[in-house]
Structures are given as structure tokens and as C-alpha cells.
Design an enzyme around this catalytic site. Structure first.
Site, short mmCIF file in Angstrom:
data_model
loop_
_atom_site.label_atom_id
_atom_site.label_comp_id
_atom_site.label_asym_id
_atom_site.label_seq_id
_atom_site.Cartn_x
_atom_site.Cartn_y
_atom_site.Cartn_z
N THR A 153 -7.61 10.14 7.90
CA THR A 153 -8.60 10.37 6.84
C THR A 153 -8.85 9.03 6.14
O THR A 153 -9.66 8.25 6.61
CB THR A 153 -8.14 11.44 5.81
N LYS A 179 -0.49 11.07 10.40
CA LYS A 179 -1.51 10.54 9.50
C LYS A 179 -1.02 10.82 8.09
O LYS A 179 -0.21 11.72 7.85
CB LYS A 179 -2.88 11.15 9.77
N THR A 190 6.22 16.83 5.45
CA THR A 190 5.24 15.81 5.07
C THR A 190 3.84 16.15 5.52
O THR A 190 3.57 17.22 5.99
CB THR A 190 5.64 14.46 5.67
N GLU A 276 -2.96 4.98 0.34
CA GLU A 276 -4.33 4.69 -0.10
C GLU A 276 -4.38 3.44 -0.97
O GLU A 276 -3.72 3.37 -2.00
CB GLU A 276 -4.92 5.90 -0.83
N ASN A 402 -10.05 7.31 -4.75
CA ASN A 402 -9.82 8.64 -5.32
C ASN A 402 -10.67 9.05 -6.51
O ASN A 402 -10.71 10.21 -6.87
CB ASN A 402 -8.35 8.81 -5.67
N SER A 407 -17.44 12.60 -2.60
CA SER A 407 -18.83 12.25 -2.33
C SER A 407 -18.95 11.25 -1.20
O SER A 407 -17.97 10.73 -0.70
CB SER A 407 -19.49 11.73 -3.60
#
Lengths: 407, 407
Positions: A153, A179, A190, A276, A402, A407
Site C-alpha cells: 500500500t 507488507k 501483524t 510510512e 496520513n 483522497s
């Protein structure tokens, strides 16, 4: 024990497929298939979040059921979480569709989903994707890698590894892909991790090996403290290596455990380092603890600290934040006895001795903390136990990703 | 009960001072004094972090000791945490220096520190500051406000409030000031908060009122999940209002509790809304819980979620993250029964009914979430208990402030 190329297709008898089904993303692959020619014994561990995604509920039924598994269908667009009975129904539909095109038993089709929470699955696109996956599947290492890419992702790189090891004279292979980049704070399991092995092994031994291993691997990483609704680790064993069957309490079982540790620790570290917005993997080891539990709780408290994570982002040896995070972990220790070291490819530096800062070089500390993998080691001098946790720095990238994810 | 202007100098007999002592910052005030003409009964609550700053250790001794207090000396440059015996010795020196210039008992001098962990206090500058504070102190409301300003670190605005209330025909005043912007995740107490009252009240009643109140106020806020080494709330009562002495279990005690709640809730919300980098105060109420504890745990889990906080920063109605954070709180509930609402000055919108998303207007949701104070209300339909927690959004500003805090 040898690390080899490949991931989920490294073990004999496993195939993988990938496709761009347009579930949520455009212009990229977003579905993957793992397929085994022979039915597999399967072990699984799942999120402890009270809010469990539909595929988690489905997979738990499959793993604890009597049917063997031959396929895993994964999509990386929609999590199928908070979708009620309708979402669960789509899991059944997915399994049936896959069973039909693959010629396998629907009761043994596993499902992995990751992505947006709350949206319903576009079943027409998903079913078209399944048909394409069935056509495209093969046993090449390349397909394994591209399947690992399709399940990403916000990940920036695919995560796969494979090892071979010897069981009573027979070569056995274990590989996996995973992932996980955000909403990563696994608790008893996880994000998505799919492991395949050609080992012949009892189902009980398989589940035991997995359930124990995750406590020291996936459960010791954190990106943002948010335990997902979809966390899933699946381990499929098809027996194609034809080794003497592995059962608990044997040398072979311990060998299998060692292989599993290598694979899971590698994938878990990959997830933490690819958190991230992350620019660095943060590894925290607590040693000199009176128990493994104590060491784990303190180490995890540090990798979860937003203030420690932002200091690492700034390559700032702000050790007070580490001591502070150790102190609020809930475990007791004497702050006046703590030694603290920073380590990386750029060197090693002791920062604190017996709770007090040494006259260390800030310049050297910054150099050490500017590497892509940095390590903090705290010795609390209470006993002989130790534990390691993995996290990442907290950067502007995390906010960018985040603050407007949907969007 | 009436909210009036002022802070720590609102109650009779209290004075405040402020000065620029150059402890760490230049070109700004960084020290404050609270002084009472009459000796005060004092209640305090302190951090539960194992790593306790020297002033926390000092103040605990003062609060539980026999001496009454007449002064609080605060600096906002250096936390005096992780400073060992040397750091504690500086607390003793500070108390003695203050006692001398103020003509009070050193055993009753309280100390508050906030700032960088691990650095030793520059005692010459601190002592010079104390002398200036003693000269500058007076009972004006302005001095109270400027003292509140002097204790700020990364705070963007001073935090003070005062209320008056009636005790058996006598007007009593309670006021306070607080600071707190980062490393805010109070556990049994909070960052620095100093409360003054002219109430005549028993020491036991004073401590009981404070210890109970913080559970619903300071302990329900979080900025970054990091429980500080320096959290301190002090409540000084000098009896100057000459009311009939308040004791536990009376109507007067309940009135005092109500006043304390108004003051502490206000200051706690101010801290959350002024979290490092914050652009919005996030208020989360969980209702329909089977117990207050359950409601608190779930509400706090949501305000601590980095993913929820970044969604609020992006004005994004990403309700899945809220449900996810409720789900990993550790408390059980049925996700299929949850109703969720967003509220703010721009309106109110139901987002989820019985665990499933309604066909709500994303545009309206974004409008609601674009206000400086936003509220999420979750009804879990299990009982009648409710609780509220406060946090803030997670923005680029937080990263900017913390990636290089020490330089």
C-alpha cells in the site's frame, strides 16, 4: 541454514500471480495470488483488535477448520473492515470464485485485504482480478517478487525472503512476503505476512512454531502505535520437500523454528524500516533485564515514543527522551544504573553511564544517527535477559501520507 | 460559581513574579514565582514515570512533609531530570536561595522545572533569577498572566483561569496556571500546573480533591503519548478567604470539587489544544459504556492514535481509524453496535450507525473537522457510563518542533 533468492515461490510446489484489478489504485498491480499444487497444512495468527476485518474472521475459520488450503487471494486497495455481514459475504464469494477458477476447495481459500477501512469490495473487479491471477500464476521467483509488490500500500519496497535448511538429510525451503507501512503496531500478530514452506510438518507443530515466533518478531515492531484491524500472518506447508515429517520437541522442529525466526525477523524489520515516511530503521535492545518480558516492554516503549522517533528523524542524540520512554513503560528499574549506547554503520558511542551523561561528542553521535539503520542499546543491570524491538523515525512524510490518506 | 479574570494571583494573599534569567532561552522570560504571604497547606500529584526529575522528588518530600509552603520557583529552560545527586542538590540550593530572599522556610519552597532533560542547572543564573523574582513579585492579575507566560516552553499561549464560589456565605477564589505542549501524556498527574486558592480547607480534603480530580482532567489528555519525567500539579491553599474550614464529605467540599473541576478541565483542555504543532483540539466522548473505566480507556485510545490525529490534521473524516483505535484499546465492545458522530461549531453529523457507515456528506464532514475544536462522540450501547478525553491533531509542526528540539 542459507538465505536464498526469492519469496513465496521459493519453496517447491508454490506458484504466485499478480494483476492490476483496479480495486482502488490505478496504473499499478493490486492483487496477488499464492497457490500450492498440493493442499497445505496452514497456521495463522491474527489481530487482537476487537474490530476484526471480514477476511480475518474468514481466515480464522479456515485455519482452525478441517479443510487444507491451496490458495491465498490478496488485494491491497480495500481492507474490508467495518463492512458488516455484507463484507463477510464478499469473503465467501471471493473464496467460491477462486475455488472455481483454480479447481480447489472453497473452504481452503484464504483471503488477505489491506487498504481503506469501511468501503465495500467492488466484487465485479475483484472477480475479474481472480480470473487473471489464475491465468498468470507460475512458480518463477520473479512472480513471487511481483506478488510481493502487488500487496504493497504505502510501502516503498517489496518485502520477501527465503531460506533453505536441512531436515534429516532433506533440503527444505521456507519463504515469505509481507507488507506493512502504516497502522503498524502488531499485537499477537501483524499486518499481512504470507509464508510458504515445502516442509512436511504436523499442523500442531506448524501453528506452535508460528505462534511462538511472532512474539519476538512481528509483535516487537511498531510504526505508529496503531494496531490494525487486518493483521494476519499465514504459514502454508505443502510437504513437497518430502522430508521426514517434523513434529514438536525434536531437533528438526528446532531447525524449523530457526528458519522461521530468520524469515519473520527479516520481514518484521523490513516493515519497521519501511514505516510510512520513515528514513531510518530504529532498533532498540534492552539488556541486563531481570526477565525477557521486562526487556521487551521497555524496548517497545522506546520504539513507540513519538519524541524518540522525531529525535531520530533529526539525527539528534536526545537521549533524555529514550530514558523518559523507558521510565513510563510500566516496568521498574533504577534510572541511576542505566548505560546507553548508540550504534550504526558509522560507529558506536556510549552516551550514558550509570544514568548520567558522559562527555560524548555530539558530532559523532549525529554521524551515527544519520545512518539508515540506527541502534540504541540500554543496559539496565538487573539480570541477564535481553530483547530487541524495531521501529522507525517519525517524519514529515508520515504526516503527508496520513493527513489525507483517503483522497 | 463564576469564572473571573486572572490565574494564580486571583485568590487573596497570593503574589506572582516573572523574569528573564537566561537559563536556556534568550530574549524571553523563563522563570516564575508564586508566593503566598501566609503559609499554605499544599496538595500535589506527580509523574508515575520511573525516571523522576529532581524537582519532582523534592516536591514530593515537601508536600508530604510537615512544613507549610509559601513559594513555588519555576524555570522553563532545563528539566533537571536525569541529573543524579548533583541535580537534586541544586533543588536544595534553590530552596535555600529562595527562602533567604523571601524570608520563608526552605522546607516549604516548591520547585517546578521543564525543558531539556539531562542538562545540569546553571545555578548562578538561577539564583540571580530568584533574587529578581523576589523583587518583582506583586498581587496584580497582570503578574499572574506574565508568570503563566514565563513557564511556557513550546506552548504558543499562556494558560490560566480563576473561579469564585461561595462557601457558607464567604466568597472563595481558586485559580491556576499551567504549561504543557510536548511530552504530554499524563499518568496520575500531568505537566506543570500550579493552583492557588484562598480557601480554608483541611490538608486531607485538599489532597483528596486534587487526587480525584486529575483522573478526569489531566489524566485524560494526550499530545504525543510520552509521559514526562517532570509532571507536577501543585495546589496551594492559604486560607485567606477566612471561610468556614472545608472538610471532606460536606456540601462545601463538593462545591470546592466543582470549582477544581472547572479549573483543571480548562487547563487540561488548553494543554491538549496547544499541543506541539497542533491546529485543533480533539475531544472524544465515549458514551453508552458499561463502566466509566471502559469509556475512559476507549476514549483515550482514540485521542492517542497517530492515525486519527493525522486524519484530523487533514480534516479527513477517516472514521475507520477511530473505530480501529477503539478496537485496540483493550476494552471489549461490539463493533457492529457502534454509532459515531462528528461535531464542531460548524454542525453535527452522524457518520456510523450500528457499525456501518451512513451515506453522509463528505463535504459537510470536512467542514465540521476544519474547526479549531472538533469532537467525536461514540455510543457503544452497552450501558450508561461515559467519559471524555482530549488530544490534538498531529501535524508537520510537531515534526518541526521535535526533530531538532535541543538546538
Amino acid at each position: 541454514m542459507e538465505i536464498i533468492k526469492g519469496g513465496v515461490t521459493a519453496a517447491k510446489g508454490f506458484e504466485a500471480g499478480y494483476t492490476a484489478a483496479g480495486i482502488k489504485y490505478k496504473d499499478r498491480t493490486d492483487m496477488a495470488l499464492i497457490y500450492s499444487k498440493k493442499p497445505c497444512k496452514t497456521a495463522g495468527t491474527f489481530t487482537t483488535n476487537v474490530v476484526k476485518a471480514a477476511p480475518v474472521q474468514w481466515d480464522r475459520k479456515v485455519v482452525t477448520g478441517k479443510a487444507k488450503s491451496q490458495a491465498v487471494i490478496v488485494n491491497s486497495g480495500i481492507a474490508n473492515a467495518c463492512t458488516g455481514a455484507e463484507g463477510y459475504g464478499y469473503c465467501e464469494e471471493t473464496a467460491k470464485a477462486a475455488a472455481k477458477v483454480l479447481g480447489v476447495n472453497a473452504d481452503g481459500v484464504l483471503i488477505g485485504s489491506t487498504g481503506v477501512i469501511g468501503m465495500q469490495m467492488p466484487m465485479d473487479r475483484l472477480k475479474a482480478g481472480i480470473a487473471k491471477l489464475a491465468e498468470a500464476k507460475n512458480s518463477s521467483l520473479e512472480n513471487g517478487t511481483l506478488a510481493a509488490k502487488a500487496i504493497m500500500t504505502t510501502d516503498t519496497r517489496e518485502k520477501e525472503i527465503a531460506v533453505t535448511f536441512d531436515i534429516e538429510g532433506t533440503t527444505v525451503t521456507l519463504g515469505g512476503m509481507a507488507k506493512g507501512s502504516g497502522m503498524i503496531h502488531p499485537n499477537m500478530c501483524t499486518m499481512l505476512s504470507f509464508l510458504t514452506t515445502d516442509a512436511a510438518i504436523s499442523k500442531k507443530a506448524l501453528q506452535k512454531a508460528l505462534s511462538e515466533d511472532i512474539k519476538d518478531t512481528y509483535n516487537m515492531i511498531s510504526v505508529d502505535g496503531d494496531t490494525s484491524t487486518n493483521d494476519t500472518v499465514l504459514l502454508l506447508a505443502n510437504g513437497a520437500a518430502k522430508n521426514e515429517k517434523i513434529v514438536e520437541g525434536t531437533k528438526s522442529f528446532r531447525t524449523f523454528q530457526k528458519a522461521l525466526r530468520i524469515v519473520n525477523e527479516y520481514l518484521a524489520k523490513m516493515m519497521a524500516g519501511d514505516g510510512e515516511g520513515a528514513t531510518a530503521l530504529l532498533e532498540v535492545t534492552v539488556r541486563g533485564a531481570k526477565s525477557k518480558k521486562q526487556a521487551k516492554v521497555i524496548a517497545k516503549s522506546v520504539v513507540c515514543s513519538n519524541l524518540t522517533k522525531t529525535a531520530i528523524a533529526g539525527h539528534d542524540a536526545n537521549w533524555g527522551r529514550i530514558l523518559c520512554a523507558m521510565g513510563y513503560s510500566g516496568e521498574n528499574f533504577d534510572p541511576e544504573k542505566v548505560d546507553l549506547f548508540f550504534e550504526s554503520a558509522a560507529g558506536k558511542l556510549q552516551i550514558i553511564e550509570d544514568g548520567t551523561a558522559l562527555d560524548y561528542s555530539e558530532e559523532k553521535a549525529t554521524e551515527i544517527l544519520s545512518q539508515p539503520e540506527v541502534r540504541a542499546v540500554a543496559d539496565i543491570k538487573m539480570g541477564k535477559a535481553s530483547a530487541t524491538a524495531w521501529g522507525c523515525d517519525l517524519t514529515h512524510g508520515y504526516i503527508d501520507i496520513n493527513a489525507d490518506y483517503r483522497s
